[in-house]
Design a protein around this motif. Sequence first.
Motif, PDB file in Angstrom:
ATOM      1  N   LEU A  57      33.422  51.148 -64.721  1.00 34.62           N
ATOM      2  CA  LEU A  57      32.658  51.383 -63.426  1.00 34.62           C
ATOM      3  C   LEU A  57      31.365  50.941 -63.602  1.00 34.62           C
ATOM      4  O   LEU A  57      30.677  50.815 -61.860  1.00 34.62           O
ATOM      5  N   THR A  59      30.184  47.389 -63.750  1.00 32.28           N
ATOM      6  CA  THR A  59      30.553  46.234 -63.363  1.00 32.28           C
ATOM      7  C   THR A  59      31.185  45.936 -61.568  1.00 32.28           C
ATOM      8  O   THR A  59      30.564  45.406 -61.353  1.00 32.28           O
ATOM      9  N   ARG A  60      32.152  47.919 -61.139  1.00 30.84           N
ATOM     10  CA  ARG A  60      31.877  47.855 -60.085  1.00 30.84           C
ATOM     11  C   ARG A  60      30.578  48.391 -58.982  1.00 30.84           C
ATOM     12  O   ARG A  60      30.292  48.015 -57.916  1.00 30.84           O
TER      13      ARG A  60
END
Length: 191
Positions: A57, A59-60
């Motif tokens: 989550l 890294t998004r």
Amino acid sequence: MSLFTLFVTAVGLSMDAFAVSVCKGLAMKKLSVKKAFIIGLWFGGFQALMPTLGYLLGTRFEKYVTAIDHWIAFVLLVLIGANMIKEALSKEEDSANDSVDIKTMFLLAVATSIDALAVGVTYAFLQVQIVPAVTFIGVITFCLSVAGVKIGNVFGLKYKSKAEITGGVILIVMGTKILSEHLGLLDFLPF
């Protein structure tokens, strides 16, 4: 992130699972090694899974929050740590049973690893190598959970709240360390 920092974080994260393991051990009339390993696998597995999900989550959304990532890590870790301390000091008694059925263990594993999800988000912002980190966290949690069952079976609830308080303090210290490092306040420390 240094190995020492990762170890301390893993120990801090595993304190909820350790405390529940102590309760499980307390509820056992006779120590069951099989149950201790099942408990350790559930807690260790979820303590590895949840930061992985948090990392994915994080890294998004990393590009949107890079400028304030250290503040996010600080706030999340301090809130998680403070909540652990609050729960340890509350007068509510946990009901203890030695059941290791799927429904019971799933709910306990999720409940004790929610904080690891938030830590996984911070790991994304700090660009931690996630596979070794979550493996380490899972192994540490497994070991402490199995030990918690044994300790609970031998000593009872005496150490449950102390473990939760210790875990909370560790997470607060780690959050403060992350913020301090980013602000350059701890450049002289070796870890």
